[in-house]
Design a protein around this motif. Structure first.
Motif, short mmCIF file in Angstrom:
data_model
loop_
_atom_site.label_atom_id
_atom_site.label_comp_id
_atom_site.label_asym_id
_atom_site.label_seq_id
_atom_site.Cartn_x
_atom_site.Cartn_y
_atom_site.Cartn_z
N ALA A 48 0.83 -1.20 0.00
CA ALA A 48 0.00 0.00 0.00
C ALA A 48 0.87 1.25 0.00
CB ALA A 48 -0.94 0.00 1.21
N PHE A 49 1.95 1.21 0.76
CA PHE A 49 2.87 2.34 0.79
C PHE A 49 3.54 2.51 -0.57
CE2 PHE A 49 7.08 4.18 1.68
CZ PHE A 49 6.67 5.40 2.21
N ALA A 50 3.92 1.40 -1.20
CA ALA A 50 4.54 1.47 -2.53
C ALA A 50 3.57 2.06 -3.55
CB ALA A 50 4.99 0.08 -2.97
N THR A 51 2.30 1.70 -3.46
CA THR A 51 1.29 2.27 -4.34
C THR A 51 1.14 3.77 -4.11
OG1 THR A 51 0.10 0.17 -4.31
CG2 THR A 51 -1.13 2.11 -5.03
N LEU A 52 1.15 4.17 -2.85
CA LEU A 52 1.06 5.60 -2.53
C LEU A 52 2.25 6.37 -3.10
CD1 LEU A 52 -0.24 7.97 -0.96
CD2 LEU A 52 1.21 7.30 0.96
N VAL A 53 3.43 5.83 -2.95
CA VAL A 53 4.63 6.48 -3.47
C VAL A 53 4.55 6.61 -4.99
CG1 VAL A 53 7.13 6.23 -3.79
CG2 VAL A 53 6.12 5.83 -1.55
N THR A 54 4.09 5.56 -5.66
CA THR A 54 3.95 5.59 -7.11
C THR A 54 2.95 6.67 -7.53
OG1 THR A 54 4.46 3.24 -7.21
CG2 THR A 54 3.39 4.21 -9.14
N ARG A 55 1.84 6.77 -6.82
CA ARG A 55 0.83 7.78 -7.16
C ARG A 55 1.36 9.20 -6.95
NH1 ARG A 55 -4.86 6.30 -4.68
NH2 ARG A 55 -5.43 8.03 -6.04
N VAL A 56 2.12 9.40 -5.87
CA VAL A 56 2.68 10.72 -5.61
C VAL A 56 3.70 11.08 -6.69
CG1 VAL A 56 4.12 12.05 -4.01
CG2 VAL A 56 2.22 10.68 -3.15
N GLN A 57 4.54 10.11 -7.07
CA GLN A 57 5.51 10.35 -8.14
C GLN A 57 4.81 10.70 -9.44
OE1 GLN A 57 7.81 6.73 -8.14
NE2 GLN A 57 9.37 7.59 -6.79
N THR A 58 3.71 10.01 -9.74
CA THR A 58 2.96 10.30 -10.95
C THR A 58 2.40 11.72 -10.92
OG1 THR A 58 2.36 7.97 -11.12
CG2 THR A 58 1.04 9.52 -12.40
N CYS A 59 1.92 12.14 -9.77
CA CYS A 59 1.39 13.51 -9.65
C CYS A 59 2.46 14.55 -9.89
CB CYS A 59 0.78 13.73 -8.27
SG CYS A 59 -0.83 12.95 -8.07
N PHE A 60 3.68 14.29 -9.42
CA PHE A 60 4.75 15.26 -9.59
C PHE A 60 5.33 15.26 -11.00
CE2 PHE A 60 5.19 15.20 -4.87
CZ PHE A 60 4.93 16.55 -4.68
N THR A 61 5.33 14.12 -11.66
CA THR A 61 5.96 14.02 -12.97
C THR A 61 4.97 14.01 -14.13
OG1 THR A 61 6.02 11.61 -12.84
CG2 THR A 61 7.96 12.81 -12.05
N GLY A 62 3.75 13.58 -13.88
CA GLY A 62 2.78 13.46 -14.95
C GLY A 62 1.97 14.72 -15.15
N PRO A 63 1.18 14.76 -16.23
CA PRO A 63 0.36 15.94 -16.49
C PRO A 63 -0.83 16.07 -15.54
CG PRO A 63 -0.02 14.28 -18.16
CD PRO A 63 1.08 13.77 -17.27
N THR A 64 -1.35 14.94 -15.03
CA THR A 64 -2.50 14.97 -14.11
C THR A 64 -2.28 13.96 -13.00
OG1 THR A 64 -3.69 13.30 -15.38
CG2 THR A 64 -4.11 15.61 -15.92
N CYS A 65 -3.07 14.09 -11.93
CA CYS A 65 -2.99 13.14 -10.81
C CYS A 65 -3.98 12.01 -11.00
CB CYS A 65 -3.27 13.86 -9.49
SG CYS A 65 -1.95 14.96 -9.02
#
Length: 65
Positions: A48-65
């Motif tokens: 669950a923590f790994a999923t959270l980290v991946t989602r946060v990284q996507t928000c910072f690097t991707g165009p949308t969250c």
């Protein structure tokens, strides 16, 4: 020039700022240890923590969250 020297001395003697820095370092260390512990966990909490980290990284690097 005398006022500048007095300001520098007062800043050097002041201890309140050092307390804030010490607390910030403690919080940073605890956060790093917690992140490493949760990242290496093999149970559901670790994934669950790994999923959270991946989602946060996507928000910072991707165009949308």
């Amino acid at each position: 020039m005398n006022q500048l020297m007095q300001s520098i001395r007062a800043f050097a003697v002041e201890e309140e700022g050092s307390e804030v820095v010490e607390y910030a370092l403690i919080i940073a260390l605890v956060s790093i240890v917690l992140a490493l512990a949760l990242g290496n966990a093999t149970n559901g909490l670790g994934s669950a923590f790994a999923t959270l980290v991946t989602r946060v990284q996507t928000c910072f690097t991707g165009p949308t969250c």
